[in-house]
Write a protein that holds these residues in place. Structure first.
Motif, PDB file in Angstrom:
ATOM      1  N   LYS A  19      32.929  82.453  18.604  1.00 17.19           N
ATOM      2  CA  LYS A  19      31.958  81.881  17.681  1.00 17.19           C
ATOM      3  C   LYS A  19      31.122  82.979  17.030  1.00 17.19           C
ATOM      4  O   LYS A  19      30.874  82.950  15.819  1.00 17.19           O
ATOM      5  N   ALA A  20      30.713  83.967  17.825  1.00 18.45           N
ATOM      6  CA  ALA A  20      29.924  85.080  17.290  1.00 18.45           C
ATOM      7  C   ALA A  20      30.715  85.851  16.237  1.00 18.45           C
ATOM      8  O   ALA A  20      30.179  86.235  15.195  1.00 18.45           O
ATOM      9  N   LEU A  21      31.998  86.078  16.495  1.00 22.19           N
ATOM     10  CA  LEU A  21      32.857  86.781  15.540  1.00 22.19           C
ATOM     11  C   LEU A  21      32.993  85.988  14.242  1.00 22.19           C
ATOM     12  O   LEU A  21      32.860  86.545  13.143  1.00 22.19           O
ATOM     13  N   TYR A  25      31.572  87.249  10.430  1.00 20.53           N
ATOM     14  CA  TYR A  25      32.479  87.700   9.379  1.00 20.53           C
ATOM     15  C   TYR A  25      32.992  86.630   8.422  1.00 20.53           C
ATOM     16  O   TYR A  25      33.714  86.965   7.482  1.00 20.53           O
ATOM     17  N   THR A  26      32.632  85.373   8.597  1.00 18.92           N
ATOM     18  CA  THR A  26      33.140  84.332   7.708  1.00 18.92           C
ATOM     19  C   THR A  26      32.693  84.544   6.267  1.00 18.92           C
ATOM     20  O   THR A  26      33.497  84.389   5.343  1.00 18.92           O
ATOM     21  N   ALA A  27      31.459  84.906   6.048  1.00 21.39           N
ATOM     22  CA  ALA A  27      30.976  85.109   4.680  1.00 21.39           C
ATOM     23  C   ALA A  27      31.745  86.231   3.988  1.00 21.39           C
ATOM     24  O   ALA A  27      32.110  86.115   2.815  1.00 21.39           O
ATOM     25  N   LEU A  28      32.015  87.296   4.723  1.00 20.39           N
ATOM     26  CA  LEU A  28      32.783  88.409   4.165  1.00 20.39           C
ATOM     27  C   LEU A  28      34.205  87.975   3.808  1.00 20.39           C
ATOM     28  O   LEU A  28      34.708  88.271   2.717  1.00 20.39           O
ATOM     29  N   GLU A  44      38.545  78.277   1.183  1.00 21.10           N
ATOM     30  CA  GLU A  44      38.011  77.822   2.467  1.00 21.10           C
ATOM     31  C   GLU A  44      39.144  77.539   3.456  1.00 21.10           C
ATOM     32  O   GLU A  44      39.064  77.914   4.641  1.00 21.10           O
ATOM     33  N   GLU A  45      40.193  76.910   2.984  1.00 18.90           N
ATOM     34  CA  GLU A  45      41.351  76.605   3.832  1.00 18.90           C
ATOM     35  C   GLU A  45      42.043  77.888   4.285  1.00 18.90           C
ATOM     36  O   GLU A  45      42.441  78.012   5.451  1.00 18.90           O
ATOM     37  N   ILE A  46      42.169  78.840   3.389  1.00 21.83           N
ATOM     38  CA  ILE A  46      42.790  80.120   3.741  1.00 21.83           C
ATOM     39  C   ILE A  46      41.970  80.848   4.794  1.00 21.83           C
ATOM     40  O   ILE A  46      42.522  81.400   5.748  1.00 21.83           O
ATOM     41  N   VAL A  47      40.659  80.849   4.642  1.00 20.18           N
ATOM     42  CA  VAL A  47      39.786  81.500   5.629  1.00 20.18           C
ATOM     43  C   VAL A  47      39.915  80.804   6.977  1.00 20.18           C
ATOM     44  O   VAL A  47      40.019  81.469   8.014  1.00 20.18           O
ATOM     45  N   GLN A  48      39.935  79.492   6.985  1.00 23.66           N
ATOM     46  CA  GLN A  48      40.077  78.748   8.240  1.00 23.66           C
ATOM     47  C   GLN A  48      41.409  79.078   8.916  1.00 23.66           C
ATOM     48  O   GLN A  48      41.447  79.346  10.120  1.00 23.66           O
ATOM     49  N   ASN A  49      42.486  79.087   8.146  1.00 25.09           N
ATOM     50  CA  ASN A  49      43.793  79.432   8.716  1.00 25.09           C
ATOM     51  C   ASN A  49      43.829  80.877   9.196  1.00 25.09           C
ATOM     52  O   ASN A  49      44.476  81.180  10.205  1.00 25.09           O
ATOM     53  N   SER A  50      43.142  81.738   8.483  1.00 20.97           N
ATOM     54  CA  SER A  50      43.061  83.141   8.908  1.00 20.97           C
ATOM     55  C   SER A  50      42.377  83.254  10.260  1.00 20.97           C
ATOM     56  O   SER A  50      42.828  83.992  11.138  1.00 20.97           O
ATOM     57  N   TRP A  51      41.263  82.529  10.432  1.00 21.94           N
ATOM     58  CA  TRP A  51      40.561  82.573  11.721  1.00 21.94           C
ATOM     59  C   TRP A  51      41.437  82.057  12.859  1.00 21.94           C
ATOM     60  O   TRP A  51      41.414  82.604  13.958  1.00 21.94           O
ATOM     61  N   ILE A  52      42.191  81.031  12.593  1.00 25.70           N
ATOM     62  CA  ILE A  52      43.092  80.502  13.625  1.00 25.70           C
ATOM     63  C   ILE A  52      44.076  81.590  14.053  1.00 25.70           C
ATOM     64  O   ILE A  52      44.273  81.834  15.249  1.00 25.70           O
ATOM     65  N   ASN A  53      44.671  82.273  13.072  1.00 24.63           N
ATOM     66  CA  ASN A  53      45.613  83.350  13.385  1.00 24.63           C
ATOM     67  C   ASN A  53      44.934  84.524  14.079  1.00 24.63           C
ATOM     68  O   ASN A  53      45.473  85.083  15.043  1.00 24.63           O
TER      69      ASN A  53
END
Length: 66
Positions: A19-21, A25-28, A44-53
């Motif tokens: 969660k801290a990570l 870095y989500t805004a960046l 937004e969807e790409i960022v979410q999928n990126s975080w999952i990976n």
């Protein structure tokens, strides 16, 4: 939480560190995605999928390479 502690926690799949990570870095990531994809919802969807990976494969992260 310092970045070294966040990285160590993410290697151990600790929710608090993940969660801290994400918060750090989500805004960046979102800003970068929006430079390439002008549609906010797609970015937004790409960022979410990126975080999952990122979080699912964090054990292969090498901090010396960035």
């Amino acid at each position: 939480m310092e970045i070294e502690a966040i990285i160590a926690g993410c290697r151990n799949f600790e929710a608090k560190a993940q969660k801290a990570l994400v918060l750090k870095y989500t805004a960046l990531l979102m800003g970068t995605a929006l430079r390439y994809i002008k549609d906010y919802h797609k970015a937004e969807e790409i960022v979410q999928n990126s975080w999952i990976n990122i979080l699912n494969h964090f054990d292969s992260f090498n901090s010396s390479k960035g």
